[in-house]
Design a protein around this motif. Structure first.
Motif, short mmCIF file in Angstrom:
data_model
loop_
_atom_site.label_atom_id
_atom_site.label_comp_id
_atom_site.label_asym_id
_atom_site.label_seq_id
_atom_site.Cartn_x
_atom_site.Cartn_y
_atom_site.Cartn_z
N THR A 477 0.92 56.97 79.22
CA THR A 477 1.86 56.34 78.10
C THR A 477 2.56 55.47 79.62
OG1 THR A 477 1.83 58.66 77.13
CG2 THR A 477 3.86 57.60 77.44
N GLN A 478 3.89 54.76 79.10
CA GLN A 478 4.18 54.00 79.95
C GLN A 478 5.52 53.49 80.12
OE1 GLN A 478 3.23 53.54 83.59
NE2 GLN A 478 4.77 51.98 84.28
N ARG A 479 7.04 53.57 80.49
CA ARG A 479 8.03 52.65 79.97
C ARG A 479 7.53 51.33 80.53
NH1 ARG A 479 12.93 53.74 78.83
NH2 ARG A 479 12.63 55.64 78.96
N GLY A 480 8.02 50.07 79.99
CA GLY A 480 8.22 48.99 80.70
C GLY A 480 9.37 48.12 80.50
N ARG A 481 10.11 47.97 81.40
CA ARG A 481 11.50 47.70 81.51
C ARG A 481 11.73 46.09 82.38
NH1 ARG A 481 15.99 51.60 82.01
NH2 ARG A 481 18.20 50.57 82.84
N HIS A 482 12.61 46.04 81.48
CA HIS A 482 13.20 44.22 81.79
C HIS A 482 14.51 43.92 81.99
CE1 HIS A 482 13.26 39.82 82.51
NE2 HIS A 482 13.48 39.60 81.69
N LYS A 483 15.09 43.71 83.01
CA LYS A 483 16.70 43.83 83.07
C LYS A 483 17.21 42.23 84.27
CE LYS A 483 20.88 46.43 84.03
NZ LYS A 483 21.18 48.08 84.63
N LYS A 484 17.53 41.87 84.25
CA LYS A 484 18.27 40.39 84.26
C LYS A 484 19.38 40.70 84.47
CE LYS A 484 16.06 36.50 86.28
NZ LYS A 484 15.43 35.66 85.26
N GLN A 485 20.09 40.33 85.40
CA GLN A 485 21.64 40.15 85.46
C GLN A 485 21.86 38.73 85.90
OE1 GLN A 485 23.79 41.90 83.45
NE2 GLN A 485 24.91 40.25 82.47
N SER A 486 23.02 37.39 85.62
CA SER A 486 22.81 36.38 86.04
C SER A 486 24.40 35.79 85.74
CB SER A 486 21.90 35.50 86.17
OG SER A 486 21.18 35.22 84.89
N GLY A 487 24.66 36.22 85.36
CA GLY A 487 26.24 35.81 84.92
C GLY A 487 26.27 35.56 83.23
N GLY A 488 27.09 35.33 83.14
CA GLY A 488 26.93 35.43 81.21
C GLY A 488 25.45 36.52 80.90
N HIS A 489 25.58 35.86 79.74
CA HIS A 489 25.20 37.25 78.62
C HIS A 489 23.62 37.87 80.28
CE1 HIS A 489 26.93 37.65 75.69
NE2 HIS A 489 26.72 35.97 74.86
N GLY A 490 22.85 38.68 80.51
CA GLY A 490 22.09 39.23 80.95
C GLY A 490 20.44 39.06 79.95
N GLN A 491 19.59 39.93 80.48
CA GLN A 491 18.64 39.66 79.79
C GLN A 491 18.15 41.42 79.70
OE1 GLN A 491 15.11 37.30 80.57
NE2 GLN A 491 16.20 35.99 81.32
N PHE A 492 18.10 41.94 78.35
CA PHE A 492 17.45 43.67 78.99
C PHE A 492 16.37 43.61 77.46
CE2 PHE A 492 18.14 48.12 77.51
CZ PHE A 492 18.38 48.84 79.04
N GLY A 493 15.74 44.84 78.32
CA GLY A 493 14.83 45.42 77.15
C GLY A 493 13.59 46.57 77.93
N ASP A 494 13.66 48.05 76.84
CA ASP A 494 13.43 48.63 77.24
C ASP A 494 12.46 49.33 76.26
OD1 ASP A 494 12.53 50.97 78.95
OD2 ASP A 494 14.45 52.09 77.94
N VAL A 495 11.35 49.99 77.19
CA VAL A 495 10.58 50.20 76.18
C VAL A 495 9.35 50.98 76.15
CG1 VAL A 495 9.58 47.88 74.40
CG2 VAL A 495 8.32 48.19 76.53
N VAL A 496 8.56 52.42 76.06
CA VAL A 496 8.05 53.25 76.58
C VAL A 496 6.54 52.72 75.23
CG1 VAL A 496 7.33 56.05 76.32
CG2 VAL A 496 9.65 54.59 77.08
N LEU A 497 5.41 52.83 76.21
CA LEU A 497 4.62 52.59 74.80
C LEU A 497 3.02 53.64 75.16
CD1 LEU A 497 3.81 48.64 76.49
CD2 LEU A 497 4.72 49.04 73.91
N GLU A 498 2.66 53.24 74.14
CA GLU A 498 1.52 54.59 74.40
C GLU A 498 0.36 54.05 74.13
OE1 GLU A 498 1.92 59.09 72.66
OE2 GLU A 498 0.36 58.07 70.82
N ILE A 499 -0.79 53.69 75.53
CA ILE A 499 -1.57 53.18 75.32
C ILE A 499 -2.90 54.24 75.26
CG2 ILE A 499 -3.30 51.55 76.77
CD1 ILE A 499 0.24 51.13 78.00
N LYS A 500 -3.89 53.88 74.12
CA LYS A 500 -4.93 54.76 73.65
C LYS A 500 -6.75 53.76 74.12
CE LYS A 500 -3.15 58.67 72.04
NZ LYS A 500 -2.99 59.17 70.76
N PRO A 501 -7.04 54.21 74.71
CA PRO A 501 -8.78 54.12 74.39
C PRO A 501 -9.38 53.90 72.67
CG PRO A 501 -9.38 55.65 75.78
CD PRO A 501 -7.27 55.09 74.92
#
Length: 683
Positions: A477-501
């Motif tokens: 189980t892995q979290r993937g987080r993307h956060k970026k702030q550079s004036g004006g609107h930033g970028q934000f996405g945060d997920v938790v993924l369950e990965i199985k064979p």
């Protein structure tokens, strides 16, 4: 023209076929010399023959495409089609054969070439084409004729019928006796043979051999059998009628002999063709031509010339074809003939309209392809035959040496494929490779030489990429987080993924168990896209398969979240997770079926074992005397140049087919080397 007791009934078309290096092109040269079409006999070795005139044929001293030459004999027109003998270029022969009246099978008294002879005779037998055997190089034969006959007979499903026996001067063959004519002849080098008295031991041998020939003919003629039983000599005309009928009904394969390099035996061969081979009317009937007042032609071969454009070698099977004749293919793609040419090797000569039986080159029929039936009717004539190329067995990846030639390469490959339908061109979207598939090593070498010599495109070639994949053994189980702030609107996405064979060959599954709107519904497809992006190349460098990914949690920002942010978060989650999931390499395993003469089966088994193959079993090849079928499973990486070893072990006649079966884990040193090579290539 009338039948004249078996004489010509129109312009004939005769194929010259036979095993590799048996002397087919030399025989064509001898025929053209004897009939006055060329002034002096050329040779393959000197590069002066009408056949094998292309640069590739001259360079390799072998036929790599068919040669067409029209000549006359005793006032009648004949077109001879000299076909390559190598199994790698056999499609040229197979595409041309349906429209010929008869074939001359050139062979030698050589046991090693019997399997090659069997392949060629089988094609003729399947197509119901009458054929003669011409035993060439009789001056160098080690075996006596009766031994040669026993050696060659297993290759033919109909009786080989001796038409001649040799005469001897000490240990050397110096002439022959014609068993139908009951006359003896002595060879004269590059001149017609000279008739000599039939006497002594030669007469005794002739009586015995002639009786054997008549016995074979009597198997299909009760009246002749009665005459033989009552010791009544049959009339010569009756013997010739039986020879003609049983050849045309494909009940026997008459066997003549000679030395093509010295033009010995050529006139007797031509006279046998003249009196016994069927004409174009019988060939049209065999093919089921329905003329209904229209013109019908069959395309035997396609050439792209450097100056004259496209030439279609075609046999007219009904009506007449001339300049400006509009011809339709079965799928009704029309073309207008821009010129009619007589061919002598690679030299076209303008001529008038072509009638029934004539074999000519038709200019600039851009819509016509090899093997097609062309007609002038309002309704296109149904296809007379369908000649499918054998499945390809060897591939190379290629690219233009200069980027500016990319478009030119595409055009050249289209023309190459037009000339030779046994070539397959595949654009591999995953590896961005252009892959050329062919019938063997020499076939692909000649194809790449043509790209340079005939179409002016210099290329680079390498082995095509193998379709490796990778998968995982361990869930995470892995979290993937993307956060970026550079004036004006930033970028934000945060997920938790369950990965199985997943089980092998399951592919990819994406599901979600989001509750409470922690990831808004409209962003979930973007997460899936990000996951797919990451799976295109895993930690080992290959696409990742057999994985289930479930989105189980996450968070979002009312202002800064977007599809792009969540796609990036999904990709980050997978990229960080996979190295922790015990990634493992998968290699494609194919099911392989090899056909080979049974004396080579043990060698084939050893080759397969040496290439990590798992032999599943072998059986006799149905309908083929002396052949086996070996079945195995083996890795794609080991199939790459398999055909080279198979051909080496089978005197050039073995071949195989393959199809994907499953993916299998690959570990250890081999896997490490593959991963290292992939990483090195990516740097």
């Amino acid at each position: 023209m009338g039948d004249n007791g078996g004489g010509p009934t129109g312009p004939r078309c005769i194929a010259i076929v036979g095993p590799f290096q048996s002397g087919k092109t030399t025989l064509l040269e001898a025929i053209l010399t004897r009939t006055g079409a060329v002034g002096r006999q050329g040779t393959v070795d000197a590069g002066t023959s009408v056949g094998d005139a292309s640069k590739e044929a001259r360079d390799h001293k072998m036929s790599v495409e068919l040669t067409v030459a029209t000549t006359t004999f005793m006032g009648d027109a004949y077109t001879f089609v000299d076909c390559p003998g190598s199994i790698e270029f056999v499609h040229d022969m197979r595409a041309a054969l349906p429209a010929v009246d008869a074939a001359i099978v050139v062979c030698e008294a050589d046991e090693k070439k019997v399997p090659q002879l069997q392949l060629i005779l089988r094609e003729l037998e399947e197509l119901n084409i009458p054929h003669f055997l011409f035993l060439n190089k009789i001056d160098k034969a080690d075996a006596r004729l009766t031994e040669a006959l026993k050696m060659l007979q297993p290759a033919s499903r109909v009786p080989l019928l001796l038409r001649q026996i040799p005469t001897w001067n000490g240990e050397a063959v110096n002439g022959f006796v014609d068993l139908a004519l009951e006359r003896a002849f002595v060879y004269r080098e590059n001149q017609p043979s000279e008739m000599v008295p039939l006497e002594g031991d030669t007469l005794d041998a002739e009586k015995q051999a002639r009786f054997s020939m008549l016995e074979t003919l009597a198997d299909h003629d009760d009246a002749l059998m009665e005459q033989l039983l009552e010791d009544i000599p049959p009339p010569r005309d009756r013997v010739f009628d039986d020879l003609r009928k049983e050849l045309r009904d494909r009940q026997v394969c008459p066997m003549l002999m000679g030395v093509a390099s010295r033009t010995n035996g050529i006139l007797r061969l031509l006279k046998a063709l003249r009196h016994e081979a069927p004409g174009p009317a019988q060939t049209a009937e065999r093919l089921g031509v329905k003329a209904n007042g229209e013109s019908v032609a069959y395309v035997m071969k396609t050439f792209h010339t450097s100056h004259g454009g496209k030439l279609s070698i075609a046999r007219v099977l009904a009506g007449q074809v001339g300049d400006s004749t509009v011809l339709h293919t079965p799928d009704d793609e029309a073309g207008r003939v821009a010129g009619v040419f007589k061919m002598l090797g690679q030299t076209p000569e303008k001529r008038g309209p072509a009638g029934l039986g004539e074999t000519v080159a038709l200019a600039k029929l851009d819509g016509a392809a090899t093997g097609q039936t062309l007609s002038t009717g309002k309704q296109p004539h149904p296809a007379l035959v369908e000649v499918k190329p054998f499945p390809p067995v060897l591939s190379i990846a290629l690219k233009a040496r200069e980027r500016k030639d990319d478009v030119k390469l595409g055009q050249a490959l289209t023309k190459l494929r037009d000339e030779d339908p046994s070539i397959t061109v595949i654009q591999n979207q995953e590896t961005h490779e252009v892959v050329l598939w062919g019938q063997g090593e020499m076939h692909l070498r000649v194809a790449t030489e043509r790209l340079a010599d005939r179409f002016g495109v210099a290329i680079e070639r390498h082995r095509p990429s193998v379709g490796y994949r990778e998968t995982i053994r361990k869930p995470i189980t892995q979290r993937g987080r993307h956060k970026k702030q550079s004036g004006g609107h930033g970028q934000f996405g945060d997920v938790v993924l369950e990965i199985k064979p997943l089980p092998r060959s399951s592919g990819f599954e994406f599901t979600e168990r989001i509750t409470g709107g922690v990831v808004p519904r409209n962003y979930i497809p973007a997460v899936e896209e990000g996951v797919k992006d990451a799976l295109e190349e895993g930690p080992l460098g290959f696409p990742v398969v057999d994985v289930a990914v479930t989105l189980i949690d996450g968070s979002y920002h009312t202002v800064d979240s977007s599809d792009m942010a969540f796609r990036t978060a999904g990709r980050i989650g997978i990229n960080e997770a996979l190295p922790q999931c015990q990634p493992v390499l998968l290699e494609p395993i194919h099911e392989v079926e090899i056909v080979c003469p049974n004396e080579a089966t043990a060698k084939i088994n050893a080759i397969l074992s040496g290439r990590r193959g798992q032999i599943l079993g072998f059986d006799t090849r149905e309908g083929w005397t002396g052949w086996d079928v070996v079945r195995a499973q083996m890795p794609e990486s080991e199939i790459g140049d398999l055909i080279i070893e198979i051909r080496s072990a089978t005197a050039g006649v073995g071949t195989f087919t393959f199809k994907f079966d499953h993916m299998a884990e690959l570990t250890g040193k081999t896997a490490d080397q593959i991963v290292a090579a992939r990483k090195a290539a990516a740097e």
